[in-house]
Design an enzyme around this catalytic site. Structure first.
Site, short mmCIF file in Angstrom:
data_model
loop_
_atom_site.label_atom_id
_atom_site.label_comp_id
_atom_site.label_asym_id
_atom_site.label_seq_id
_atom_site.Cartn_x
_atom_site.Cartn_y
_atom_site.Cartn_z
N SER A 90 -70.54 -31.13 -26.94
CA SER A 90 -69.32 -31.11 -26.15
C SER A 90 -69.24 -32.31 -25.22
O SER A 90 -68.18 -32.63 -24.70
CB SER A 90 -69.29 -29.84 -25.32
OG SER A 90 -70.37 -29.84 -24.41
N CYS A 134 -75.53 -28.67 -29.57
CA CYS A 134 -74.82 -27.90 -28.54
C CYS A 134 -75.00 -26.42 -28.86
O CYS A 134 -74.59 -25.96 -29.93
CB CYS A 134 -73.34 -28.30 -28.60
SG CYS A 134 -72.28 -27.37 -27.48
N GLY A 184 -68.31 -24.44 -22.73
CA GLY A 184 -68.97 -23.17 -22.43
C GLY A 184 -68.14 -22.14 -21.71
O GLY A 184 -68.52 -20.98 -21.61
N CYS A 218 -78.97 -24.73 -23.03
CA CYS A 218 -77.82 -25.63 -23.11
C CYS A 218 -78.39 -27.03 -23.11
O CYS A 218 -79.29 -27.34 -22.30
CB CYS A 218 -76.90 -25.42 -21.92
SG CYS A 218 -75.64 -26.71 -21.71
N THR A 219 -77.90 -27.89 -23.98
CA THR A 219 -78.54 -29.19 -24.13
C THR A 219 -78.28 -30.13 -22.95
O THR A 219 -78.92 -31.17 -22.82
CB THR A 219 -78.09 -29.87 -25.43
OG1 THR A 219 -76.64 -29.90 -25.48
CG2 THR A 219 -78.62 -29.11 -26.64
N HIS A 220 -77.36 -29.76 -22.07
CA HIS A 220 -77.18 -30.54 -20.84
C HIS A 220 -78.34 -30.30 -19.86
O HIS A 220 -78.63 -31.14 -19.02
CB HIS A 220 -75.87 -30.16 -20.14
CG HIS A 220 -74.63 -30.77 -20.73
ND1 HIS A 220 -74.12 -30.39 -21.94
CD2 HIS A 220 -73.81 -31.75 -20.26
CE1 HIS A 220 -73.01 -31.08 -22.18
NE2 HIS A 220 -72.81 -31.93 -21.19
N THR A 250 -73.56 -23.96 -27.44
CA THR A 250 -72.26 -23.28 -27.37
C THR A 250 -71.50 -23.43 -28.69
O THR A 250 -71.02 -22.44 -29.25
CB THR A 250 -71.44 -23.90 -26.21
OG1 THR A 250 -72.23 -23.83 -25.03
CG2 THR A 250 -70.14 -23.16 -26.01
N1 DGL Z 1 -74.29 -28.77 -24.19
C1 DGL Z 1 -73.68 -27.57 -24.53
C2 DGL Z 1 -74.66 -26.50 -24.94
O1 DGL Z 1 -75.74 -26.79 -25.38
C3 DGL Z 1 -72.60 -26.93 -23.73
C4 DGL Z 1 -71.95 -27.57 -22.63
C5 DGL Z 1 -70.54 -27.14 -22.39
O2 DGL Z 1 -70.29 -26.09 -21.77
O3 DGL Z 1 -69.69 -27.89 -22.83
O4 DGL Z 1 -74.36 -25.33 -24.83
#
Ligand code: DGL
Length: 258
Positions: A11, A73, A43, A184-186, A75
């Site tokens: 995302s 991601c 998300g 979450c990858t962030h 999500t």
């Molecule tokens: N990086 C995303 C994940 O792994 C989600 C981030 C978002 O909410 O856009 O879930």
């Protein structure tokens, strides 16, 4: 086909934490990373929205000749992977899943916090995963949607982010946490802040290496590993434009190179 690029998508910028792993284990491949920052965060959207946005990104990556796609991601994986696999049955598609398995196996009887977006945590897929381990450990799901926006804005060390994460942990009570799953990858980009809030005893888990290895296995099985030697190329794209591409570069290569 086997020398075509690997598509990686998120995302926004979070998937860069997975791309870093891919570059370590398959440096000879060419990569196209697409971050959909213009539409982030995913998300807090509806499942249908996430599905449609993911489909659009897939089309772009396939137009660019992607031989395999990693949905970097959690999500998008939980909302869209099943549909995308039905749509593209011959394409290797690998997605993310919160790394609850290693956390639960290493901390039997422990207190395990799973941090993720609301979409990931409310999906059946996660309920099933949690049910597998809920008997042995105390598993707490902790939605943390706001972390994504701080990372998207490059505010990795922002005291407000620190306060937000502290507040999220305070909301689940004070007893010590044994493990934290970064679902979450962030979130790996906020690992220091999360560690501080969870306490030094907490072990952090993410699924980045496991998922990257899974993609390599799948590509190997399909005869899609490149036969090039030496370093491949990385193309960073972002729907929000150049500034997010620059941020992606900084996250991928470190500030010193840019
Ligand atoms: N990086 C995303 C994940 O792994 C989600 C981030 C978002 O909410 O856009 O879930």
């Amino acid at each position: 086909m086997h020398n075509g690029p690997v598509g990686v998508f998120d995302s926004g910028l979070g998937g860069i934490s997975v791309l870093r792993c891919l570059l370590e284990i398959m440096p000879e491949e060419n990569y196209i990373f697409f971050g959909d920052s213009a539409n982030a965060p995913y998300g807090t959207r509806s499942d249908e929205d996430v599905c449609n946005l993911s489909e659009q990104v897939f089309d772009r990556l396939l137009d660019m000749g992607a031989k395999a796609i990693l949905i970097a991601c959690n999500t998008a994986t939980s909302a869209a992977a099943k549909k995308l696999r039905l749509q593209y049955p011959r394409l290797p598609i690998v997605g993310m899943e919160p790394a609850l398995k290693p956390a639960a196996e290493n901390h039997k009887g422990g207190r395990i916090v799973v941090m993720a977006t609301p979409v990931t945590l409310r999906r059946q897929k996660f309920a099933r995963l949690m049910a597998q381990y809920a008997e042995d450990s105390d598993i707490i799901s902790l939605p943390c949607p706001d972390i994504v926006s701080y990372i998207e804005q490059g505010r990795l060390q922002d005291p407000e982010l620190e306060q937000y994460v502290r507040d999220r942990f305070a909301s689940i009570g004070g007893s010590p946490v044994d493990a934290v799953v970064l679902g979450c990858t962030h979130f790996p980009f906020a690992a220091d802040i999360i560690q501080k809030a969870a306490g030094p005893q907490a072990v952090l888990y993410d699924g980045n290496l496991g998922t990257s290895r899974e993609l390599r296995r799948r590509m190997d099985r399909c005869g899609l590993l490149t036969d090039r030697t030496g370093k491949g190329t990385v193309t960073l794209l972002n729907s929000a434009g150049e500034e997010q591409v620059r941020r992606s570069e900084r996250l991928l290569y470190g500030a010193q190179n840019h």
